[in-house]
Design an enzyme around this catalytic site. Structure first.
Site, PDB file in Angstrom:
ATOM      1  N   CYS A 102     -16.792   1.901  18.462  1.00 47.69           N
ATOM      2  CA  CYS A 102     -16.579   1.169  19.982  1.00 47.69           C
ATOM      3  C   CYS A 102     -16.966   1.834  21.154  1.00 47.69           C
ATOM      4  O   CYS A 102     -17.138   1.153  22.256  1.00 47.69           O
ATOM      5  CB  CYS A 102     -15.127   0.350  19.939  1.00 47.69           C
ATOM      6  SG  CYS A 102     -14.090   1.717  19.739  1.00 47.69           S
ATOM      7  N   HIS A 103     -16.917   2.956  21.271  1.00 44.48           N
ATOM      8  CA  HIS A 103     -17.346   3.949  22.172  1.00 44.48           C
ATOM      9  C   HIS A 103     -18.741   3.605  22.770  1.00 44.48           C
ATOM     10  O   HIS A 103     -19.126   3.991  23.961  1.00 44.48           O
ATOM     11  CB  HIS A 103     -17.086   5.346  21.977  1.00 44.48           C
ATOM     12  CG  HIS A 103     -17.980   5.786  20.788  1.00 44.48           C
ATOM     13  ND1 HIS A 103     -17.475   5.694  19.461  1.00 44.48           N
ATOM     14  CD2 HIS A 103     -19.077   6.693  21.068  1.00 44.48           C
ATOM     15  CE1 HIS A 103     -18.552   6.306  18.695  1.00 44.48           C
ATOM     16  NE2 HIS A 103     -19.311   6.456  19.519  1.00 44.48           N
ATOM     17  N   GLU A 158     -23.286  12.361  21.406  1.00 40.62           N
ATOM     18  CA  GLU A 158     -24.164  11.712  20.678  1.00 40.62           C
ATOM     19  C   GLU A 158     -25.696  11.719  21.295  1.00 40.62           C
ATOM     20  O   GLU A 158     -26.685  11.909  20.582  1.00 40.62           O
ATOM     21  CB  GLU A 158     -23.906  10.010  20.420  1.00 40.62           C
ATOM     22  CG  GLU A 158     -22.746  10.057  19.670  1.00 40.62           C
ATOM     23  CD  GLU A 158     -22.381   8.356  19.132  1.00 40.62           C
ATOM     24  OE1 GLU A 158     -23.351   7.748  19.458  1.00 40.62           O
ATOM     25  OE2 GLU A 158     -21.590   8.179  18.628  1.00 40.62           O
ATOM     26  N   SER A 181     -22.744  -4.111  31.330  1.00 39.63           N
ATOM     27  CA  SER A 181     -24.152  -4.332  31.514  1.00 39.63           C
ATOM     28  C   SER A 181     -24.633  -3.440  32.475  1.00 39.63           C
ATOM     29  O   SER A 181     -25.690  -3.287  32.777  1.00 39.63           O
ATOM     30  CB  SER A 181     -24.332  -5.905  31.859  1.00 39.63           C
ATOM     31  OG  SER A 181     -23.782  -6.780  30.638  1.00 39.63           O
ATOM     32  N   CYS A 192       0.922  -1.181   0.092  1.00 39.94           N
ATOM     33  CA  CYS A 192      -0.257   0.068  -0.165  1.00 39.94           C
ATOM     34  C   CYS A 192       0.987   1.214   0.052  1.00 39.94           C
ATOM     35  O   CYS A 192       2.002   1.307   0.494  1.00 39.94           O
ATOM     36  CB  CYS A 192      -0.943   0.086   1.252  1.00 39.94           C
ATOM     37  SG  CYS A 192      -2.206  -1.026   1.496  1.00 39.94           S
ATOM     38  N   ASN A 221     -22.314 -15.308  19.309  1.00 42.73           N
ATOM     39  CA  ASN A 221     -21.557 -16.220  20.682  1.00 42.73           C
ATOM     40  C   ASN A 221     -21.827 -15.427  21.963  1.00 42.73           C
ATOM     41  O   ASN A 221     -21.253 -14.543  22.295  1.00 42.73           O
ATOM     42  CB  ASN A 221     -20.146 -16.285  20.361  1.00 42.73           C
ATOM     43  CG  ASN A 221     -19.463 -17.060  21.289  1.00 42.73           C
ATOM     44  OD1 ASN A 221     -20.038 -17.536  22.326  1.00 42.73           O
ATOM     45  ND2 ASN A 221     -18.191 -17.622  20.995  1.00 42.73           N
ATOM     46  N   HIS A 241      -9.140  -0.785   4.913  1.00 46.28           N
ATOM     47  CA  HIS A 241      -8.341  -1.766   4.315  1.00 46.28           C
ATOM     48  C   HIS A 241      -6.964  -1.853   5.395  1.00 46.28           C
ATOM     49  O   HIS A 241      -6.187  -1.389   5.413  1.00 46.28           O
ATOM     50  CB  HIS A 241      -7.417  -1.100   3.138  1.00 46.28           C
ATOM     51  CG  HIS A 241      -6.714  -1.891   2.517  1.00 46.28           C
ATOM     52  ND1 HIS A 241      -5.321  -1.698   1.962  1.00 46.28           N
ATOM     53  CD2 HIS A 241      -7.012  -3.169   1.726  1.00 46.28           C
ATOM     54  CE1 HIS A 241      -4.754  -2.560   1.297  1.00 46.28           C
ATOM     55  NE2 HIS A 241      -5.800  -3.547   1.313  1.00 46.28           N
ATOM     56  N   ASN A 290      -9.977  -2.551  17.611  1.00 46.12           N
ATOM     57  CA  ASN A 290     -10.526  -1.789  16.624  1.00 46.12           C
ATOM     58  C   ASN A 290      -9.720  -0.556  16.099  1.00 46.12           C
ATOM     59  O   ASN A 290      -9.275   0.247  16.692  1.00 46.12           O
ATOM     60  CB  ASN A 290     -11.804  -0.907  17.236  1.00 46.12           C
ATOM     61  CG  ASN A 290     -12.415  -0.212  16.148  1.00 46.12           C
ATOM     62  OD1 ASN A 290     -12.367  -0.341  15.150  1.00 46.12           O
ATOM     63  ND2 ASN A 290     -13.531   0.582  16.675  1.00 46.12           N
ATOM     64  N   TYR A 324     -21.406  -5.301  26.270  1.00 47.63           N
ATOM     65  CA  TYR A 324     -20.523  -6.235  25.901  1.00 47.63           C
ATOM     66  C   TYR A 324     -21.207  -7.611  25.445  1.00 47.63           C
ATOM     67  O   TYR A 324     -21.028  -8.151  24.634  1.00 47.63           O
ATOM     68  CB  TYR A 324     -19.314  -6.216  26.557  1.00 47.63           C
ATOM     69  CG  TYR A 324     -18.532  -5.225  26.625  1.00 47.63           C
ATOM     70  CD1 TYR A 324     -17.229  -5.032  25.848  1.00 47.63           C
ATOM     71  CD2 TYR A 324     -18.472  -4.229  27.788  1.00 47.63           C
ATOM     72  CE1 TYR A 324     -16.689  -3.879  25.944  1.00 47.63           C
ATOM     73  CE2 TYR A 324     -17.783  -3.122  27.853  1.00 47.63           C
ATOM     74  CZ  TYR A 324     -16.665  -3.110  27.075  1.00 47.63           C
ATOM     75  OH  TYR A 324     -15.960  -1.995  27.056  1.00 47.63           O
ATOM     76  N   HIS A 329      -6.930   2.667   6.876  1.00 47.32           N
ATOM     77  CA  HIS A 329      -6.099   1.822   7.659  1.00 47.32           C
ATOM     78  C   HIS A 329      -6.209   1.996   9.190  1.00 47.32           C
ATOM     79  O   HIS A 329      -6.590   1.010   9.956  1.00 47.32           O
ATOM     80  CB  HIS A 329      -4.582   2.118   7.347  1.00 47.32           C
ATOM     81  CG  HIS A 329      -4.397   1.629   6.123  1.00 47.32           C
ATOM     82  ND1 HIS A 329      -2.649   1.813   5.632  1.00 47.32           N
ATOM     83  CD2 HIS A 329      -4.995   1.164   4.888  1.00 47.32           C
ATOM     84  CE1 HIS A 329      -2.659   1.416   4.351  1.00 47.32           C
ATOM     85  NE2 HIS A 329      -3.910   0.959   3.952  1.00 47.32           N
ATOM     86  N   THR A 371     -13.401 -11.063  15.857  1.00 43.15           N
ATOM     87  CA  THR A 371     -12.944  -9.689  16.065  1.00 43.15           C
ATOM     88  C   THR A 371     -13.696  -8.939  14.930  1.00 43.15           C
ATOM     89  O   THR A 371     -14.566  -8.141  14.972  1.00 43.15           O
ATOM     90  CB  THR A 371     -11.719  -9.477  16.281  1.00 43.15           C
ATOM     91  OG1 THR A 371     -11.355 -10.042  17.458  1.00 43.15           O
ATOM     92  CG2 THR A 371     -11.363  -7.927  16.117  1.00 43.15           C
TER      93      THR A 371
END
Length: 197
Positions: free
Chosen positions: A161-162, A188, A167, A18, A139, A101, A153, A130, A42, A111
């Site tokens: 992922c933020h 958000e 739980s 690349c 799973n 990429h 990530n 999670y 990337h 993942t």
């Protein structure tokens, strides 16, 4: 900024080179370092936040402050998407997500499954545990592995992922630091409330 050649996996048969380009986006949460090639994005590197941005900083626009010349199409799409995320969140739904990429997102793995599920199913202003994300990814006993996927990530904010919390409702950890995670979740929530009116 200078470009460099970095091997990136493009198929199971082998790797190609690349020509990686870099850009820095000045955002309300600090400088976001973005890298990618003609094929895709990337990585987005987050700054560590030591204090939450004040009102003026949080409403500041997003500017490419380094690497604007010669940006690849995926980098242009990424900076446009991030500008919209911070300044006009309603527009993110209309903008294309830049192609990715990164080797982690090219290979078949739990993942990759978790990250794509998160991107596809957890919308702006929402949060998911999670455990629930493990269920959605196929799973139900893999909540810890989901935590590992979040740590791995390479494209935070775009792959949100933020939005993954414990739980118990506690925010949990974040690569950009807990203050940034709290800021992103608050941003958000506030923007979603504004859009509801």
């Amino acid at each position: 900024m200078a470009s460099r050649r970095v091997p990136k996996v493009t198929s199971k048969e082998g790797a190609s080179q690349c020509k990686e380009k870099h850009a820095v986006l000045l955002s309300p949460v600090g400088k976001l370092e973005i890298s990618g090639c003609e094929t895709g994005l990337h990585e987005i590197k987050l700054p560590k936040m030591s204090v939450l941005p004040n009102g003026a900083e949080a409403s500041a626009g997003c500017e490419v402050c380094e690497g604007a010349e010669g940006m690849t199409e995926p980098l242009k799409q990424c900076t446009a998407w991030l500008r919209a995320y911070f300044c006009e969140p309603a527009r993110t739904e209309q903008l294309p997500v830049p192609p990715f990429h990164h080797p982690l997102l090219q290979q078949d793995s739990f993942t990759k499954q978790v990250l794509w599920t998160l991107l596809r199913d957890v919308k702006f202003g929402e949060a998911i545990s999670y455990q629930k994300l493990a269920d959605l990814a196929g799973n139900s006993r893999a909540a810890r592995a989901v935590g590992g996927a979040m740590r791995s990530n390479p494209i935070p904010i775009i792959i949100p992922c933020h939005r993954v919390i414990r739980s118990s409702g506690q925010t949990g950890n974040y690569g950009g630091g807990n203050l940034m995670k709290e800021w992103l979740l608050s941003h958000e929530k506030l923007q979603k409330e504004k859009l509801a009116y």
